[in-house]
Write a protein that holds these residues in place. Structure first.
Motif, PDB file in Angstrom:
ATOM      1  N   ARG B 111       0.798  -1.229   0.079  1.00  0.00           N
ATOM      2  CA  ARG B 111      -0.069  -0.005  -0.147  1.00  0.00           C
ATOM      3  C   ARG B 111       0.763   1.282   0.053  1.00  0.00           C
ATOM      4  O   ARG B 111       0.286   2.280  -0.489  1.00  0.00           O
ATOM      5  N   PHE B 112       2.028   1.110   0.512  1.00  0.00           N
ATOM      6  CA  PHE B 112       2.966   2.601   0.557  1.00  0.00           C
ATOM      7  C   PHE B 112       3.188   2.966  -0.873  1.00  0.00           C
ATOM      8  O   PHE B 112       3.104   4.004  -1.113  1.00  0.00           O
ATOM      9  N   GLY B 113       3.533   1.953  -1.786  1.00  0.00           N
ATOM     10  CA  GLY B 113       3.735   2.106  -3.167  1.00  0.00           C
ATOM     11  C   GLY B 113       2.425   2.201  -4.078  1.00  0.00           C
ATOM     12  O   GLY B 113       2.474   3.155  -5.029  1.00  0.00           O
ATOM     13  N   PHE B 114       1.575   1.653  -3.718  1.00  0.00           N
ATOM     14  CA  PHE B 114       0.484   1.589  -4.637  1.00  0.00           C
ATOM     15  C   PHE B 114      -1.125   1.862  -4.019  1.00  0.00           C
ATOM     16  O   PHE B 114      -1.865   1.997  -5.058  1.00  0.00           O
ATOM     17  N   GLY B 115      -0.871   2.339  -2.798  1.00  0.00           N
ATOM     18  CA  GLY B 115      -2.453   2.791  -2.419  1.00  0.00           C
ATOM     19  C   GLY B 115      -2.974   1.554  -2.106  1.00  0.00           C
ATOM     20  O   GLY B 115      -2.795   0.394  -2.089  1.00  0.00           O
ATOM     21  N   THR B 116      -4.505   1.754  -1.805  1.00  0.00           N
ATOM     22  CA  THR B 116      -5.448   0.693  -1.520  1.00  0.00           C
ATOM     23  C   THR B 116      -6.545   0.651  -2.574  1.00  0.00           C
ATOM     24  O   THR B 116      -6.553   1.236  -3.523  1.00  0.00           O
ATOM     25  N   LEU B 117      -7.590  -0.447  -2.159  1.00  0.00           N
ATOM     26  CA  LEU B 117      -8.493  -0.596  -2.970  1.00  0.00           C
ATOM     27  C   LEU B 117      -9.266   0.433  -3.392  1.00  0.00           C
ATOM     28  O   LEU B 117      -9.810   0.597  -4.913  1.00  0.00           O
ATOM     29  N   ARG B 118      -9.454   1.569  -2.746  1.00  0.00           N
ATOM     30  CA  ARG B 118     -10.114   2.644  -3.067  1.00  0.00           C
ATOM     31  C   ARG B 118      -9.527   3.323  -4.231  1.00  0.00           C
ATOM     32  O   ARG B 118     -10.285   4.301  -5.053  1.00  0.00           O
ATOM     33  N   ASP B 119      -8.202   3.079  -4.315  1.00  0.00           N
ATOM     34  CA  ASP B 119      -7.728   3.625  -5.595  1.00  0.00           C
ATOM     35  C   ASP B 119      -7.678   2.853  -6.760  1.00  0.00           C
ATOM     36  O   ASP B 119      -7.144   3.226  -7.810  1.00  0.00           O
ATOM     37  N   TYR B 120      -8.426   1.610  -6.712  1.00  0.00           N
ATOM     38  CA  TYR B 120      -8.245   0.740  -7.962  1.00  0.00           C
ATOM     39  C   TYR B 120      -9.762   0.501  -8.210  1.00  0.00           C
ATOM     40  O   TYR B 120      -9.886   0.233  -9.436  1.00  0.00           O
ATOM     41  N   VAL B 121     -10.774   0.566  -7.577  1.00  0.00           N
ATOM     42  CA  VAL B 121     -12.123   0.313  -7.676  1.00  0.00           C
ATOM     43  C   VAL B 121     -12.672   1.638  -8.448  1.00  0.00           C
ATOM     44  O   VAL B 121     -13.000   2.600  -8.012  1.00  0.00           O
ATOM     45  N   ILE B 122     -12.977   1.393  -9.884  1.00  0.00           N
ATOM     46  CA  ILE B 122     -13.594   2.720 -10.558  1.00  0.00           C
ATOM     47  C   ILE B 122     -15.201   2.305 -10.872  1.00  0.00           C
ATOM     48  O   ILE B 122     -15.502   3.202 -11.453  1.00  0.00           O
ATOM     49  N   GLY B 123     -15.621   1.240 -10.841  1.00  0.00           N
ATOM     50  CA  GLY B 123     -16.976   0.935 -10.903  1.00  0.00           C
ATOM     51  C   GLY B 123     -17.478  -0.121 -10.027  1.00  0.00           C
ATOM     52  O   GLY B 123     -16.737  -1.013  -9.609  1.00  0.00           O
ATOM     53  N   ASN B 198      11.952   8.550   4.130  1.00  0.00           N
ATOM     54  CA  ASN B 198      11.217   9.637   3.857  1.00  0.00           C
ATOM     55  C   ASN B 198      11.624  10.879   2.793  1.00  0.00           C
ATOM     56  O   ASN B 198      10.931  11.474   2.211  1.00  0.00           O
ATOM     57  N   THR B 199      12.980  11.041   2.786  1.00  0.00           N
ATOM     58  CA  THR B 199      13.407  12.002   1.978  1.00  0.00           C
ATOM     59  C   THR B 199      14.452  11.360   1.270  1.00  0.00           C
ATOM     60  O   THR B 199      15.241  12.059   0.321  1.00  0.00           O
ATOM     61  N   SER B 200      14.344  10.122   1.243  1.00  0.00           N
ATOM     62  CA  SER B 200      15.599   9.226   0.459  1.00  0.00           C
ATOM     63  C   SER B 200      15.172   9.699  -1.154  1.00  0.00           C
ATOM     64  O   SER B 200      13.877   9.863  -1.661  1.00  0.00           O
ATOM     65  N   LEU B 201      16.023   9.363  -2.119  1.00  0.00           N
ATOM     66  CA  LEU B 201      15.603   9.343  -3.547  1.00  0.00           C
ATOM     67  C   LEU B 201      15.036   8.033  -3.984  1.00  0.00           C
ATOM     68  O   LEU B 201      14.388   7.855  -4.858  1.00  0.00           O
ATOM     69  N   ALA B 202      15.219   7.053  -3.028  1.00  0.00           N
ATOM     70  CA  ALA B 202      14.569   5.557  -3.301  1.00  0.00           C
ATOM     71  C   ALA B 202      13.045   5.940  -3.152  1.00  0.00           C
ATOM     72  O   ALA B 202      12.464   6.591  -2.223  1.00  0.00           O
ATOM     73  N   THR B 203      12.342   5.154  -3.961  1.00  0.00           N
ATOM     74  CA  THR B 203      11.050   5.232  -3.713  1.00  0.00           C
ATOM     75  C   THR B 203      10.297   3.731  -3.647  1.00  0.00           C
ATOM     76  O   THR B 203       9.858   3.095  -4.535  1.00  0.00           O
ATOM     77  N   PRO B 204      10.613   3.269  -2.290  1.00  0.00           N
ATOM     78  CA  PRO B 204      10.022   2.051  -2.256  1.00  0.00           C
ATOM     79  C   PRO B 204       8.529   1.846  -2.126  1.00  0.00           C
ATOM     80  O   PRO B 204       7.978   2.669  -2.326  1.00  0.00           O
ATOM     81  N   VAL B 205       8.151   0.553  -2.480  1.00  0.00           N
ATOM     82  CA  VAL B 205       6.628   0.200  -2.483  1.00  0.00           C
ATOM     83  C   VAL B 205       6.209  -0.552  -1.238  1.00  0.00           C
ATOM     84  O   VAL B 205       4.877  -0.385  -1.143  1.00  0.00           O
ATOM     85  N   ALA B 206       7.055  -0.773  -0.322  1.00  0.00           N
ATOM     86  CA  ALA B 206       6.677  -1.279   0.984  1.00  0.00           C
ATOM     87  C   ALA B 206       7.570  -0.933   1.884  1.00  0.00           C
ATOM     88  O   ALA B 206       8.997  -1.185   1.755  1.00  0.00           O
ATOM     89  N   GLY B 227      10.128  -2.666  -9.722  1.00  0.00           N
ATOM     90  CA  GLY B 227      10.254  -1.905 -11.072  1.00  0.00           C
ATOM     91  C   GLY B 227      11.118  -2.517 -12.208  1.00  0.00           C
ATOM     92  O   GLY B 227      11.000  -3.860 -12.096  1.00  0.00           O
ATOM     93  N   SER B 228      11.757  -1.746 -12.880  1.00  0.00           N
ATOM     94  CA  SER B 228      12.885  -2.380 -14.003  1.00  0.00           C
ATOM     95  C   SER B 228      14.031  -3.004 -12.975  1.00  0.00           C
ATOM     96  O   SER B 228      14.234  -2.464 -11.778  1.00  0.00           O
TER      97      SER B 228
END
Lengths: 479, 397
Positions: B111-123, B198-206, B227-228
């Motif tokens: 959820r840190f990188g991708f959010g939660t279900l509210r961000d994916y349910v579009i209908g 929190n201020t790192s250049l790295a962008t973890p997903v978890a 990622g790649s």
């Protein structure tokens, strides 16, 4: 309302907000008779400028006591008439509530009053390594409260999401005058996600007085490209393939030949005038991954016969490119005295079909459309050109616009991607939703706004809310 | 128990329930039945796992429309064929249904990188307590037509409507994935690492902070990257260089997910599943900066407890093994909820061995101002109180 009634109401409002916070002279109302959607106009009886939540609370209580409708409004950049005071009443303009209350980088949120102009938050955050992601093209003038009301998008929402994905909590004055907080800086509070339901409610459920927004880390690097195509078909096919390849650009915008022509006349950016379409493609993220993404995108564009894929050289060129994109609507004035714009959405794979349909539909109605839109999201903004002195041409322009929206629905899409329903698209709601769908929405409204005094006759085609007969389409608009 | 095969079945069932005033308890894969207060009103459980068809998967648009009873495992398999996924971590994926996850707003490490279900349910489509099938949203990724009924239903525990169909926005599967495992010297050091991240250049997903269960009596800090291959490698290198050595009890370990199937991600997803008898599992939502302070405090209540913090989001799942003599209900009211409030947030129960003696404020946290509007929404969508009565947050149930 009678003239005596209005002056009595204005006097009471002045007692709440002070003498400089109320407008009620007829001439002063003209500015507030519409927002960015100028087709339908209605003057408020009184305009009031609260400076605090307490002001808003007292205004709402007063309106309720006198049974006068009231409508919240931000900067008035909305494009669907969401802040139009249908039938008069009190217009609560929140632009004087413009304090950035708190910035908390460790917990990644900011607290702002609703009248804070979107770009002001971005400016305040510059240099911190964080930003507020939603960036509607009107961000230089639109307010965050207005963004919350319409769940605004913008070019960079393709990757980062729209306003609702960045709102953590709200403080609001309810239709009965109580003040209530929803959500807040901590995520996942137990219970219903009313914050999520209130975002995008177009001022019909509550008057938002404070917003907790999520802050996003700045991307380390960015690559901006310009894909130049000989045909719209090639450009839209390339868009669909980029998405299908699993690439999520930060932004993916398309401008067709007509828009390029207008932009060149206005800004002399150097767009190739013999091209039929260009794509502005931006990828951002870690430096380590960007060149590979750029190469893949370039290859996909070339596979669709792109004449050229240019790379923006440095930040200055990138800023100029985005400036051109965000001013595209303004530039349309160079090629047509009047125009109206639409906001339909289709699945991205249907873009080639939809662009062809737009050409066909406008040709059949004897008008012309130019296109500039959020291609990566499938969110179209066809701009239909006309001369408003020519009543017949105006009617044809409107008919063409409506037919375009019908076609979006036929493709499984939506009539609004980011501008909202307001009063403009009320008639389309029954085409997109069943009676039971609309009834469920009415019941949600009932839970918050049971007396119906807050923003009446908006968004839902419920009883008594028939939209005004349209006399003529809009003259200016800007996304 | 009543099995469902179509939305029409659901409508008919709600009609019957209305006529007989029987309660309906919607059920997906039955993996989270202990989420929410125990049912008291007689009625039927509504088995939705049969409602599991794919309606439309235009994969090139990166959206999918499915019936809500589809299991998370089937959904993942269908999406994986096109190298796509729904990036929501689900335990018991072979059993847990999409509808169930939506109703409980379940989320995990990513959820840190991708959010939660509210961000994916579009209908979404659901049948409410008036026996009306209604939908909100649509099948396109950007849509502001009408109120956002998707947000209203995510996390509503089946109390506003029985979810029958869902359209999701999906994501590409990443090319590479890796986890960086650290052992902070103590919680104060862990907060230093979190602040640096929190201020790192790295962008973890978890961003996970764990204690207990398979990790034993040591704090573990696990940072996930996707990622790649180049992006993942660069981030691991960056974080190894950035993190203050004095905060680490030992060298960092890197787990390359692709080489170690089924892998550490699954371990993270399964960590919070009660292993054996866990008498009380509580979910805390606090400010991210307060996670270590909260954990420190919670340890003083129960030194046998296990913790999983989605630390970047301020979410802490605590498995308590020693309940004070006053009982779990008072433990929550007197100690756990005040501890959460002190950290700017709330606590509510995930599961409890003996749930019968719980009060609503103990289970769901204290009353907030917005509760009155939750009640009003409930009243509109389920005036007869047929859907999951007594189990959720409503005082009037």
């Amino acid at each position: 309302m009678s003239i005596a009634g209005i002056s009595e109401l204005a006097a009471e409002l002045r007692r709440i907000v002070g003498p400089d916070g109320v407008l009620s002279a007829a001439g002063e109302m003209l500015v507030y008779e519409c927002d960015g959607f100028v087709v339908e106009k209605d003057t408020p009886d009184v305009v009031v400028f609260p400076r605090t939540t307490e002001h808003v609370r007292q205004i709402v209580l007063l309106c309720r006591r006198r049974q006068v409708p009231f409508v919240p409004r931000g900067a008035g950049t909305g494009l669907a008439g969401g802040s139009l005071p249908v039938g008069g009443g009190v217009l609560i303009v929140l632009t004087r509530m413009r304090e950035i209350v708190e910035i908390n980088l460790r917990d990644r949120y900011a607290v702002v009053q609703p009248g804070v102009v979107n770009v002001k938050l971005t400016e305040r955050l510059r240099g911190t390594g964080f930003h507020y992601a939603p960036d509607p093209s009107s961000q230089g003038s639109c307010t965050i409260g207005g963004n919350v009301a319409t769940n605004s998008g913008g070019p960079h929402t393709l990757k980062y999401g729209v306003t609702v994905n960045h709102v953590l909590g709200l403080e609001a004055v309810m239709a009965d005058g109580t003040v209530c907080e929803f959500g807040g800086p901590s995520e996942d509070l137990p219970g219903l996600d009313l914050t999520g339901a209130l975002v995008g409610s177009e001022g019909t459920l509550v008057v938002v007085t404070k917003v907790w927004v999520r802050l996003t880390r700045d991307a380390q690097s960015v690559r901006t490209m310009l894909g130049i195509f000989e045909s719209c078909d090639d450009a839209t096919a390339a868009i669909s393939d980029i998405i299908a390849a699993g690439i999520i650009p930060a932004a993916l915008e398309m401008m067709d030949h007509g828009i390029l022509e207008a932009l060149e006349q206005a800004f002399h950016f150097g767009f190739p005038l013999d091209a039929q379409a260009i794509l502005i493609i931006e990828v951002d993220g870690l430096e380590a991954g960007l060149d590979a993404q750029r190469e893949r995108i370039t290859a996909i564009c070339q596979a669709h016969h792109a004449r050229e894929v240019r790379h923006a050289n440095g930040p200055a060129e990138r800023i100029a490119l985005w400036k051109a994109r965000k001013q595209a609507f303004g530039a349309v004035g160079r090629i047509s005295p009047s125009y109206c714009t639409q906001d339909g959405v289709v699945p991205r794979t249907r873009l080639p079909h939809m662009l062809r349909k737009i050409t066909e539909i406008t040709a059949r109605h004897g008008v012309r459309a130019v296109n500039v839109f959020h291609a990566g999201d499938g969110n179209l903004h066809p701009i239909v050109l006309f001369d408003e002195k020519n009543a017949d041409e105006m009617r044809r322009a409107l008919d063409a616009s409506n037919e375009i929206l019908d076609e979006c629905l036929a493709c499984g899409g939506s009539v609004s991607g980011e501008h909202g329903i307001g009063i403009e698209k009320i008639d389309f709601m029954p085409k997109m939703f069943t009676a039971d769908d609309l009834d469920a929405m009415s019941r949600l409204r009932q839970a918050f706004n049971s007396e119906g005094l807050l923003s009446p006759k908006k968004m839902l085609p419920t009883a008594g809310a028939c939209s005004a007969e349209r006399s003529h389409p809009g003259r200016r608009a800007a996304v | 128990m009543l099995a469902i095969a179509s939305a029409d079945d659901v409508i008919e069932l709600v009609h019957t329930a209305r006529d007989t005033d029987a309660a309906l308890y919607p059920e997906g894969g039955a993996t989270a039945l202990d989420y929410g207060l125990p049912a008291r009103k007689p009625g039927y459980s509504v088995e939705l796992a049969g409602l599991n068809q794919v309606i439309d998967y235009p994969w090139r648009d990166m959206t999918i429309t499915v019936e809500a009873g589809i299991t998370m495992q089937s959904l993942a398999a269908i999406l994986a064929e096109q190298r796509q996924r729904l990036p929501i971590d689900a335990p018991f994926a072979e059993q847990a249904t999409l509808g169930g996850l939506i109703a409980t707003n379940y989320s995990g490490a990513r959820r840190f990188g991708f959010g939660t279900l509210r961000d994916y349910v579009i209908g979404i489509s659901a049948v409410d307590g008036n026996a009306k099938l209604f939908k909100g949203g649509g099948r396109v990724v950007k849509n502001v037509a009408g109120y956002d009924m998707c947000k209203l239903l995510v996390g509503s525990l089946g109390t506003l409507g029985i979810i029958t169909q869902v359209t999701l926005k999906v994501r590409p599967l990443p090319e590479a994935s890796a986890l960086l495992v650290a052992r902070p010297v103590n919680l104060a050091a862990a907060e230093k690492l979190l602040a640096a991240l929190n201020t790192s250049l790295a962008t973890p997903v978890a961003v996970e902070l764990l204690y207990g269960n398979q990790f034993g009596d040591e704090w573990r800090f696990i940072v996930g990257f996707e990622g790649s291959a180049a992006e993942v490698a660069w981030q691991i290198e960056t974080l190894q260089a950035e993190w203050p050595r004095e905060a680490l009890a030992e060298e960092l370990a890197v787990i390359d997910q692709l080489e170690q199937q089924p892998g550490a991600w699954q371990e993270l997803t399964d960590f919070s599943l009660p292993a054996g008898d866990v008498p009380l599992v509580v979910k805390f939502s606090v400010r991210p900066s307060q996670v270590c302070t909260l954990l420190d405090k919670l340890r003083t209540f129960d030194d046998q407890a296990a913790f999983q913090a989605h630390a970047g989001n301020g979410i802490v799942i605590a498995q308590f093994r020693q309940i004070p003599a006053v009982g779990a209900c008072k433990f929550l009211l007197q100690q756990l909820q005040p501890a959460a409030h002190a950290c700017g947030g709330y606590a509510h129960v995930w599961s409890a061995a003996t749930a019968d003696d719980f009060t609503r404020p103990a289970w769901w946290g204290g009353v907030r101002g917005e509760m009155v509007y939750m009640e009003r929404v409930k009243q509109q969508f389920d005036p007869q109180r047929l859907l999951n009565p007594g189990r959720f947050i409503y005082e009037n149930d």
